[in-house]
Design a protein around this motif. Sequence first.
Motif, PDB file in Angstrom:
ATOM      1  N   ALA A 153       3.345   5.181   7.530  1.00 47.10           N
ATOM      2  CA  ALA A 153       4.467   5.537   8.407  1.00 47.10           C
ATOM      3  C   ALA A 153       5.812   4.979   7.948  1.00 47.10           C
ATOM      4  O   ALA A 153       6.808   5.712   7.922  1.00 47.10           O
ATOM      5  N   PRO A 154       5.922   3.697   7.569  1.00 46.10           N
ATOM      6  CA  PRO A 154       7.245   3.196   7.194  1.00 46.10           C
ATOM      7  C   PRO A 154       7.695   3.616   5.808  1.00 46.10           C
ATOM      8  O   PRO A 154       8.889   3.538   5.495  1.00 46.10           O
ATOM      9  N   GLY A 155       6.760   4.014   4.942  1.00 44.46           N
ATOM     10  CA  GLY A 155       7.123   4.486   3.604  1.00 44.46           C
ATOM     11  C   GLY A 155       7.370   3.396   2.582  1.00 44.46           C
ATOM     12  O   GLY A 155       7.739   3.693   1.447  1.00 44.46           O
ATOM     13  N   ASP A 156       7.177   2.128   2.948  1.00 45.29           N
ATOM     14  CA  ASP A 156       7.462   1.043   2.006  1.00 45.29           C
ATOM     15  C   ASP A 156       6.225   0.215   1.644  1.00 45.29           C
ATOM     16  O   ASP A 156       6.335  -0.805   0.960  1.00 45.29           O
ATOM     17  N   ILE A 157       5.046   0.638   2.100  1.00 44.44           N
ATOM     18  CA  ILE A 157       3.810  -0.032   1.709  1.00 44.44           C
ATOM     19  C   ILE A 157       3.203   0.804   0.583  1.00 44.44           C
ATOM     20  O   ILE A 157       2.586   1.846   0.825  1.00 44.44           O
ATOM     21  N   GLU A 158       3.416   0.363  -0.650  1.00 42.99           N
ATOM     22  CA  GLU A 158       3.096   1.183  -1.817  1.00 42.99           C
ATOM     23  C   GLU A 158       1.870   0.660  -2.548  1.00 42.99           C
ATOM     24  O   GLU A 158       1.542  -0.537  -2.499  1.00 42.99           O
ATOM     25  N   PHE A 159       1.223   1.564  -3.259  1.00 45.61           N
ATOM     26  CA  PHE A 159       0.012   1.227  -4.005  1.00 45.61           C
ATOM     27  C   PHE A 159       0.255   0.092  -5.003  1.00 45.61           C
ATOM     28  O   PHE A 159      -0.602  -0.769  -5.196  1.00 45.61           O
ATOM     29  N   GLY A 160       1.423   0.075  -5.620  1.00 48.86           N
ATOM     30  CA  GLY A 160       1.725  -0.923  -6.638  1.00 48.86           C
ATOM     31  C   GLY A 160       1.745  -2.346  -6.115  1.00 48.86           C
ATOM     32  O   GLY A 160       1.685  -3.297  -6.908  1.00 48.86           O
ATOM     33  N   ALA A 161       1.795  -2.538  -4.810  1.00 47.12           N
ATOM     34  CA  ALA A 161       1.796  -3.876  -4.245  1.00 47.12           C
ATOM     35  C   ALA A 161       0.396  -4.464  -4.127  1.00 47.12           C
ATOM     36  O   ALA A 161       0.241  -5.626  -3.750  1.00 47.12           O
TER      37      ALA A 161
END
Length: 221
Positions: A153-161
């Motif tokens: 939903a927020p768009g800032d939890i990315e796979f690369g993390a």
Amino acid sequence: MVQSTIPTGSAPKAPAPSRRGLFIGIAAAAVVLAAIALDTTVVHVGSEADIRQQAFSPDGFGQAEFPRIQEFVRQRAAEASELAAAIEADREAAIAQFGTPASTGAILAVRVTGVAGEPRAGIHPLAVEGLPEDITVRVQTGPAINGTDLRDAPGDIEFGAFRNQIEYQNAGAGLNRAMKAAVLDPIDTANLTGQTVEVVGAFRLINPQNWLITPVEVSVK
């Protein structure tokens, strides 16, 4: 005649190593130790580096991140009738205003009030006034909460993390469990049928006529 002074049967002694060779060996060992020291990171217990090295905790992640995601969805949520009209008029504009683009369907935030029907597999249908009859609205009430709508939903939890796909998937599950503990467990989800509920949540826009909402807030009227 000159006689040999070396006793019969004794081998000659090997010459002692030179001081120069000894110094070279010591210097080489010192270089190796210095290289090891430069490549070694000291990690203090409780420091940020120590936390990163610990095993990933999906539930810890969910508990830490859910309040932020809950507030994000609340702020972006549109009334159901307004959102339905916006999607019908211009899908991309509706996503830009009320949601977050994602690779497998944008995540939209919605606020909806309706009468809960009979649940099936932990999902209640909602009868919502003011929506077109061809739009089906359902809300996840558990016990199992599926999907990664809250994570995305927020768009800032990315796979690369994350270290791998498993951790990334588990992050979504951890968020779902945190939501369930904070939002659904305090209410009697087994007896919602026939009651009017207000739901704030997120759903993935794949079929505009089928909204499966993962809630971040539920109140029974």
